[in-house]
Design an enzyme around this catalytic site. Structure first.
Site, mmCIF file in Angstrom:
data_model
loop_
_atom_site.group_PDB
_atom_site.id
_atom_site.type_symbol
_atom_site.label_atom_id
_atom_site.label_comp_id
_atom_site.label_asym_id
_atom_site.label_seq_id
_atom_site.Cartn_x
_atom_site.Cartn_y
_atom_site.Cartn_z
ATOM 1 N N SER A 298 -7.567 -0.976 -0.077
ATOM 2 C CA SER A 298 -7.829 -1.620 -1.354
ATOM 3 C C SER A 298 -6.658 -2.508 -1.787
ATOM 4 O O SER A 298 -5.501 -2.125 -1.679
ATOM 5 C CB SER A 298 -8.065 -0.530 -2.407
ATOM 6 O OG SER A 298 -8.281 -1.107 -3.668
ATOM 7 N N GLY B 218 -0.882 -5.170 -10.755
ATOM 8 C CA GLY B 218 -1.358 -4.594 -12.016
ATOM 9 C C GLY B 218 -2.872 -4.598 -12.112
ATOM 10 O O GLY B 218 -3.443 -4.828 -13.176
ATOM 11 N N CYS C 8 -1.934 4.194 -8.940
ATOM 12 C CA CYS C 8 -1.417 2.828 -9.043
ATOM 13 C C CYS C 8 -0.100 2.852 -9.819
ATOM 14 O O CYS C 8 -0.074 3.270 -10.975
ATOM 15 C CB CYS C 8 -2.405 1.907 -9.746
ATOM 16 S SG CYS C 8 -1.735 0.245 -9.929
ATOM 17 N N LYS D 149 -7.253 9.181 -4.228
ATOM 18 C CA LYS D 149 -6.124 8.474 -3.606
ATOM 19 C C LYS D 149 -4.833 8.846 -4.317
ATOM 20 O O LYS D 149 -4.652 8.555 -5.499
ATOM 21 C CB LYS D 149 -6.347 6.959 -3.650
ATOM 22 C CG LYS D 149 -5.256 6.174 -2.934
ATOM 23 C CD LYS D 149 -5.659 4.722 -2.721
ATOM 24 C CE LYS D 149 -4.531 3.906 -2.099
ATOM 25 N NZ LYS D 149 -4.919 2.510 -1.884
ATOM 26 N N ILE E 82 -1.100 7.392 1.758
ATOM 27 C CA ILE E 82 -0.426 7.332 0.484
ATOM 28 C C ILE E 82 -0.614 5.958 -0.183
ATOM 29 O O ILE E 82 -0.801 4.960 0.516
ATOM 30 C CB ILE E 82 1.106 7.586 0.620
ATOM 31 C CG1 ILE E 82 1.735 6.579 1.586
ATOM 32 C CG2 ILE E 82 1.373 9.000 1.041
ATOM 33 C CD1 ILE E 82 3.262 6.678 1.703
ATOM 34 N N GLY F 176 4.187 -1.521 3.502
ATOM 35 C CA GLY F 176 4.573 -2.183 4.745
ATOM 36 C C GLY F 176 5.141 -1.195 5.750
ATOM 37 O O GLY F 176 5.316 -0.004 5.452
#
Lengths: 259, 321
Positions: free
Chosen positions: B39, B90, B149, B184, B210, B236
């Protein structure tokens, strides 16, 4: 969008910290001026976006058989300013080395709106995309005037290249050491024009926006993640909703810009 | 030496003949292969469908969805790091209604595989409401509830850093859908297994992990943080070992399936993630550098499986334990 490897033909200094990079490779995806390419450099995670300065489509475009089938070995010129570690590393690359590029990125300039006498304004690192734009506008039969803005005489590049295209060229330097003393907007006085095309630092774009009475297209710069519309890192607000500088831009229509 | 080489050649032949199996199952949902763009790194798929047929992917998790449209955080939102990047988008998205009316039809036009809906919220009610709406979409086969998030205040990660809150979100979402619910999780916690266990006890069908790690870069010229929001989510290749470790730990703590992610950039990484305990693998930041990354990983899986004498990916899940 296309991913391909390009061979470096030359990578040479134009002025103190401005380099001209000429590449050979498949340019078939580059459709209009104002688009950019995104370059992978060894040792850096993200690619480096650079605007297209000039592009010659290869003679093999459209070849349907042989080794060059589907390939177009064209020439691509990029001009970049050494500002950080990435561009410093790029400046070290030598002729003959290969670079991994994503080409055909971004929404570029639309020359159909130019009218007969368009005004092209490039400031500093915003000068390069004006070159292909100017070339295409002349090929389309218009009479462009080009204003190139720099801080001082030592930073001036591509004045003669623009002249050799057949454009009327005015150089402005902030310190007055060459050409018109002042900003590009000072050089706009007494010029008649049908439309404006601009690229440069945001304060310059805004000054041009406020001075120009006619419509125009302005190219914006923003810190990007992917460069092709996936990550939403470079979104900006416009009168028509949020847009991604990398995919819906970098060129925006004057009427949609919110400062 | 001679024997092992022969065996390797044999495996390569098996791979060539298509006799290796990349199929995996997530709570009854069958995927041709375990590779899923993560996502926020793949939009709604159609940008990528312009450059290749995205039906080669196992599934796709679309951009995190909130009830209201969101522009997201101030710019700059991106900072480069060694072997990774920090993002502070965001949760920019057009809001759940427009996702359903405008984005999903475009995704459906180019993607025929099971879709994972990534859902976010600022309250328990919002999570439930968004989930109820996306539950009605036929092609959405799994709901991935983003309680991690790091880029929004009073929402997102605050639900995923406390076991009690994560469980409450899980229960609220489970009430409104019969589809598998995957939570998640955030790595920015002291003990991720405690939160995973709380979600499992609350009825979660699976765990995704994660999400990004909270990070920061500082511009030496300006002597200020690069990102306008100061901090952001680090992802990354650099975070891959952390992700493998957490997937391994959670696999030991829960019985429900895990979708593993965090720095996966190759078929080799995907296999490692599955050995740690992942039933499927998401690819995130790699898509942003190489738009063909997910496709290349799918294509390289059989070859890489042959190299390590793997005939079926389903059989290696948690194999490192």
């Amino acid at each position: 969008m296309k991913q391909d490897f390009f061979e470096i033909v030359s990578n040479e200094r134009l002025t103190g910290n401005v380099m001209e990079l000429v590449l050979r490779g498949d340019t078939s995806e580059i459709a209009v001026p104002g688009q950019f390419v995104n370059i992978k450099l060894d040792g850096f995670f993200l690619r480096r976006p650079l605007s297209v300065c000039n592009c010659e489509q290869g003679a093999n475009a459209g070849a349907s058989c042989g080794a060059m089938a589907g390939k177009s070995e064209g020439m691509l010129t990029l001009i970049y300013k050494i500002v950080g570690e990435g561009t410093r590393a790029l400046a070290e690359y030598k002729a003959g080395e290969m670079l991994d590029l994503l080409t055909g990125l971004g929404n570029g300039y639309d020359i159909s709106k130019s009218g007969d006498e368009p005004l092209l304004i490039g400031g500093g690192a915003g000068v390069p995309p004006m070159f292909l734009l100017c070339r295409n506008l002349i090929a389309a039969g218009t009479k462009p005037t080009v204003i190139l803005g720099f801080n001082s005489k030592a930073e001036v590049f591509y004045e003669n290249e623009f002249k050799s295209l057949g454009a009327r060229v005015i150089v402005a330097t902030a310190d007055g050491s060459y050409g018109v003393r002042g900003f590009v907007t000072d050089a706009m006085k007494d010029i008649l024009y049908s439309y404006t095309y601009a690229c440069g630092p945001e304060p310059m774009l805004r000054a041009v926006y406020e001075k120009a009475a006619c419509g125009g297209q302005y190219s914006f710069e923003e810190r990007m993640g992917c460069g092709f519309g996936a990550c939403m890192g470079c979104s900006c607000k416009t009168k028509y909703g949020s847009k991604r500088i990398c995919k819906d831009g970098p060129v925006l229509e004057k009427e949609e810009i919110i400062w | 030496m001679v024997d092992s080489k022969t065996a390797e050649e044999k495996m390569i032949n098996i791979a060539d003949a298509g006799m290796c199996s990349t199929e995996v199952v997530l709570s009854g949902v069958i995927l041709d292969n375990p590779i899923i763009p993560a996502s926020g790194t793949f939009g709604y798929g159609y940008e990528f469908a312009e450059i290749y047929d995205i039906n080669c992917l196992g599934s796709l998790s679309f951009k995190g969805t909130t009830r209201e449209p969101r522009f997201g955080n101030a710019l700059p939102r991106i900072a480069e790091c060694t072997a990774g990047l920090i993002n502070s988008i965001g949760l920019q998205n057009p809001g759940v209604e427009k996702v359903i009316s405008e984005e999903l039809p475009k995704l459906r036009a180019c993607f025929k595989k099971p879709i994972i809906a990534n859902i976010c919220g600022f309250s328990i009610d919002e999570y439930a409401e968004n989930s109820a709406l996306l539950d009605k979409e036929e092609q959405v086969e799994i709901l991935e509830i983003n309680v991690s998030c790091p880029n929004i205040h009073n929402g997102g990660m605050t639900f995923g850093t406390e076991a009690k809150m994560a469980a409450e979100v899980t229960r609220a979402v489970k009430k409104v859908t019969k589809k598998p619910v995957y939570i998640k999780l955030s790595p920015n916690v002291t003990d991720i297994t405690e939160i995973a266990k709380a979600c499992e006890a609350a009825g979660a069908d699976g765990i995704s992990l994660i999400n990004t790690m909270l990070g920061m870069r500082i511009d030496l010229n300006k002597k200020k943080p690069v990102i306008a929001n100061k901090m952001g989510g680090f992802s990354g290749s650099a975070i891959f070992p952390v992700a493998v470790r957490m997937v391994y730990q959670v696999h030991e703590a829960v019985k429900i399936p895990i979708i593993g992610m965090g720095g996966v950039a190759s078929a080799r990484d995907a296999i490692e993630m599955m050995l740690a305990g992942a039933s499927a693998v998401q690819v995130g930041a790699a898509n942003l550098v190489d738009p063909f990354a997910s496709k290349k990983i799918v294509e390289n899986l059989p070859k890489e499986m042959a190299k390590y004498n793997i005939t079926s990916l389903r059989e290696i899940i948690g194999g490192a334990h």
